[in-house]
Design a protein around this motif. Sequence first.
Motif, mmCIF file in Angstrom:
data_model
loop_
_atom_site.group_PDB
_atom_site.id
_atom_site.type_symbol
_atom_site.label_atom_id
_atom_site.label_comp_id
_atom_site.label_asym_id
_atom_site.label_seq_id
_atom_site.Cartn_x
_atom_site.Cartn_y
_atom_site.Cartn_z
ATOM 1 N N ASP A 94 0.831 -1.206 0.000
ATOM 2 C CA ASP A 94 0.000 0.000 0.000
ATOM 3 C C ASP A 94 0.867 1.258 0.000
ATOM 4 O O ASP A 94 0.539 2.247 -0.663
ATOM 5 C CB ASP A 94 -0.901 0.030 1.234
ATOM 6 N N TRP A 95 1.951 1.203 0.782
ATOM 7 C CA TRP A 95 2.815 2.377 0.858
ATOM 8 C C TRP A 95 3.455 2.667 -0.488
ATOM 9 O O TRP A 95 3.595 3.818 -0.878
ATOM 10 C CB TRP A 95 3.886 2.195 1.929
ATOM 11 N N GLN A 96 3.810 1.641 -1.237
ATOM 12 C CA GLN A 96 4.351 1.849 -2.582
ATOM 13 C C GLN A 96 3.294 2.478 -3.485
ATOM 14 O O GLN A 96 3.597 3.315 -4.336
ATOM 15 C CB GLN A 96 4.835 0.522 -3.171
ATOM 16 N N TRP A 97 2.032 2.106 -3.282
ATOM 17 C CA TRP A 97 0.917 2.725 -4.015
ATOM 18 C C TRP A 97 0.841 4.203 -3.690
ATOM 19 O O TRP A 97 0.609 5.035 -4.566
ATOM 20 C CB TRP A 97 -0.372 1.999 -3.637
ATOM 21 N N TRP A 98 1.037 4.572 -2.423
ATOM 22 C CA TRP A 98 1.090 5.986 -2.035
ATOM 23 C C TRP A 98 2.199 6.708 -2.809
ATOM 24 O O TRP A 98 1.987 7.806 -3.338
ATOM 25 C CB TRP A 98 1.394 6.105 -0.531
ATOM 26 N N LEU A 99 3.380 6.113 -2.840
ATOM 27 C CA LEU A 99 4.520 6.774 -3.489
ATOM 28 C C LEU A 99 4.266 6.954 -4.987
ATOM 29 O O LEU A 99 4.624 7.987 -5.567
ATOM 30 C CB LEU A 99 5.804 5.963 -3.272
ATOM 31 N N GLU A 100 3.632 5.964 -5.599
ATOM 32 C CA GLU A 100 3.299 6.088 -7.022
ATOM 33 C C GLU A 100 2.295 7.216 -7.236
ATOM 34 O O GLU A 100 2.375 7.946 -8.229
ATOM 35 C CB GLU A 100 2.746 4.759 -7.534
ATOM 36 N N GLY A 101 1.341 7.364 -6.311
ATOM 37 C CA GLY A 101 0.366 8.446 -6.424
ATOM 38 C C GLY A 101 1.020 9.814 -6.333
ATOM 39 O O GLY A 101 0.578 10.780 -6.970
ATOM 40 N N TRP A 102 2.100 9.921 -5.559
ATOM 41 C CA TRP A 102 2.808 11.192 -5.409
ATOM 42 C C TRP A 102 3.585 11.590 -6.661
ATOM 43 O O TRP A 102 3.960 12.758 -6.822
ATOM 44 C CB TRP A 102 3.775 11.123 -4.219
ATOM 45 N N GLN A 103 3.842 10.636 -7.542
ATOM 46 C CA GLN A 103 4.655 10.957 -8.721
ATOM 47 C C GLN A 103 4.011 12.037 -9.588
ATOM 48 O O GLN A 103 4.705 12.872 -10.176
ATOM 49 C CB GLN A 103 4.922 9.693 -9.550
ATOM 50 N N SER A 104 2.684 12.065 -9.649
ATOM 51 C CA SER A 104 1.999 13.103 -10.429
ATOM 52 C C SER A 104 2.240 14.483 -9.840
ATOM 53 O O SER A 104 2.397 15.471 -10.560
ATOM 54 C CB SER A 104 0.487 12.823 -10.481
ATOM 55 N N VAL A 105 2.277 14.544 -8.497
ATOM 56 C CA VAL A 105 2.543 15.823 -7.827
ATOM 57 C C VAL A 105 3.977 16.254 -8.095
ATOM 58 O O VAL A 105 4.254 17.421 -8.414
ATOM 59 C CB VAL A 105 2.305 15.691 -6.307
ATOM 60 N N TRP B 33 -4.729 11.947 -3.727
ATOM 61 C CA TRP B 33 -5.628 11.843 -4.875
ATOM 62 C C TRP B 33 -5.546 13.003 -5.873
ATOM 63 O O TRP B 33 -6.020 12.885 -7.002
ATOM 64 C CB TRP B 33 -7.078 11.690 -4.419
ATOM 65 N N GLY B 34 -4.956 14.148 -5.506
ATOM 66 C CA GLY B 34 -5.021 15.315 -6.395
ATOM 67 C C GLY B 34 -3.677 15.955 -6.657
ATOM 68 O O GLY B 34 -2.808 15.977 -5.784
ATOM 69 N N PHE B 35 -3.498 16.472 -7.880
ATOM 70 C CA PHE B 35 -2.268 17.185 -8.211
ATOM 71 C C PHE B 35 -2.605 18.434 -9.019
ATOM 72 O O PHE B 35 -3.662 18.536 -9.637
ATOM 73 C CB PHE B 35 -1.286 16.289 -8.977
ATOM 74 N N ALA B 36 -1.676 19.387 -9.011
ATOM 75 C CA ALA B 36 -1.958 20.729 -9.524
ATOM 76 C C ALA B 36 -2.050 20.795 -11.043
ATOM 77 O O ALA B 36 -1.297 20.138 -11.764
ATOM 78 C CB ALA B 36 -0.880 21.695 -9.046
ATOM 79 N N ASP B 37 -2.963 21.628 -11.510
ATOM 80 C CA ASP B 37 -3.017 22.018 -12.914
ATOM 81 C C ASP B 37 -1.890 23.023 -13.155
ATOM 82 O O ASP B 37 -1.760 24.001 -12.414
ATOM 83 C CB ASP B 37 -4.378 22.661 -13.206
ATOM 84 N N PRO B 38 -1.039 22.823 -14.168
ATOM 85 C CA PRO B 38 0.092 23.739 -14.382
ATOM 86 C C PRO B 38 -0.328 25.167 -14.674
ATOM 87 O O PRO B 38 0.458 26.092 -14.472
ATOM 88 C CB PRO B 38 0.833 23.117 -15.577
ATOM 89 N N LEU B 39 -1.573 25.378 -15.120
ATOM 90 C CA LEU B 39 -2.055 26.728 -15.406
ATOM 91 C C LEU B 39 -2.693 27.383 -14.185
ATOM 92 O O LEU B 39 -3.192 28.503 -14.274
ATOM 93 C CB LEU B 39 -3.049 26.695 -16.572
ATOM 94 N N GLY B 40 -2.704 26.681 -13.067
ATOM 95 C CA GLY B 40 -3.222 27.260 -11.835
ATOM 96 C C GLY B 40 -4.733 27.318 -11.747
ATOM 97 O O GLY B 40 -5.283 28.060 -10.930
#
Length: 440
Positions: free
Chosen positions: A116-127, A254-261
């Motif tokens: 599960d923790w590896q799943w967390w780290l993969e989710g952070w890659q988008s951020v 679950w969420g990561f930023a839109d580059p245009l803000g």
Amino acid sequence: MYQNFSRSTREDRLQVQRFAVSLRRESQFHKLTQMLAEILPTNSFYAEKFGTKELVIDSIERLRSLPWTTKQELIDDSSAAGFAKNLTWPVDRYCRFHRTSGTRGRPLVVLDTATDWQWWLEGWQSVLDAAELSERDRVVMAFSFGPFIGFWSAFDAAVERGALVAPTGSMTTLARLELIRNMAATVIFCTPSYALHLLEVAAQNQLELASLPVRAIIVAGEPGGSITSIREQIESGWNARVIDHSGASEVGPWGFADPLGRGIYVNEASFLPEFISLETGQPAEELELSELVLTTLGRTGSPVIRYRTGDLVRPTWSDDQECNFVLLVGGVLGRTDDMMIIRGVNIFPTSVEQILRSFSGVVEYRLTAFKEAAMDQLKIEIELADGGEQRLANEVQQALQVQLGLRVGVQSVGANELPRFEAKGTRFIDQRPKQAEKNG
């Protein structure tokens, strides 16, 4: 001729987008069915909730036939340790212990397995992709390393990328600023509140943060990263880009930023989102104010299925987006239980904060909601720079009236009278009776 070509191009883009969404949904249902097959034989919480140990999800209609999951359901009053009810495996299978902040009730202990923790780290890659973080970066984690999940998973994800990462534990704010300067940090992880507080302490100690090599500040824990006035204040003071992120201990990153803000994307590779219209209770339309509902795809040790996050959002699936995932315009706009109806006007704390933070002279603030007879009321306290003047408080009050259509009292308080926050800020104090109390 040009118009026909333009129309054709847009139709082609829409067709590609619809095809991509169709493939993604198919992948999401496949992942969800696989997860259910793995967890239901041993996850008594969901086996009892769904009334079966075998379940196939092949359509959005089938998913919507399942009951919601709420945070209150996950709290196990019989567990002395406070473990969540939705654990799939015996406790000895887990290696990560985190606890929610408890700002809205009893703290909830959430456990994760190594997988599960590896799943967390993969989710952070988008951020981290949004921040363009690489092995050349020097990262400062400006938070205390307690049981609240904070940026724990971000720490490991940044290390996995090869960046130089510094924890700051129980360091004072000034000590953290010295560390940021001395190690020539390029990226900082903190809450929006703390990014502003760092600026305040730097100014008090004649430290010029805009001249440092910090290029990105990744924020989470509060809505501020997607609130224009707050984001601009942080970016101006630091001369760095703000990267917003959303997540929760019981859900994941679950969420990561839109580059245009423009807001936050839901990471639909790891989560299946739904949106409940705040007005009708039915699936929400484009840009309709709604509650975000999430299903985890792959977190088998502590899964949540159709989890009502309580986050208020406005989703859009427009074809002019940078990313093919659903965009939440303006990020998380507030919480369902934070909404106030004051003299017929719907008010959210984030709407007030957006206005307050547009005044550079407002150093800190506190909102207090209370009942007067049967009516919601709101009191606002603001702390002004260098003691400030009542004139600025009057200007703030006028701006609130113009932009919200509501006259709200604003009181100026003395220097350092209002608290500062490193983790989630508690600037909204809700003294209204809870629904359960009213019904009880």
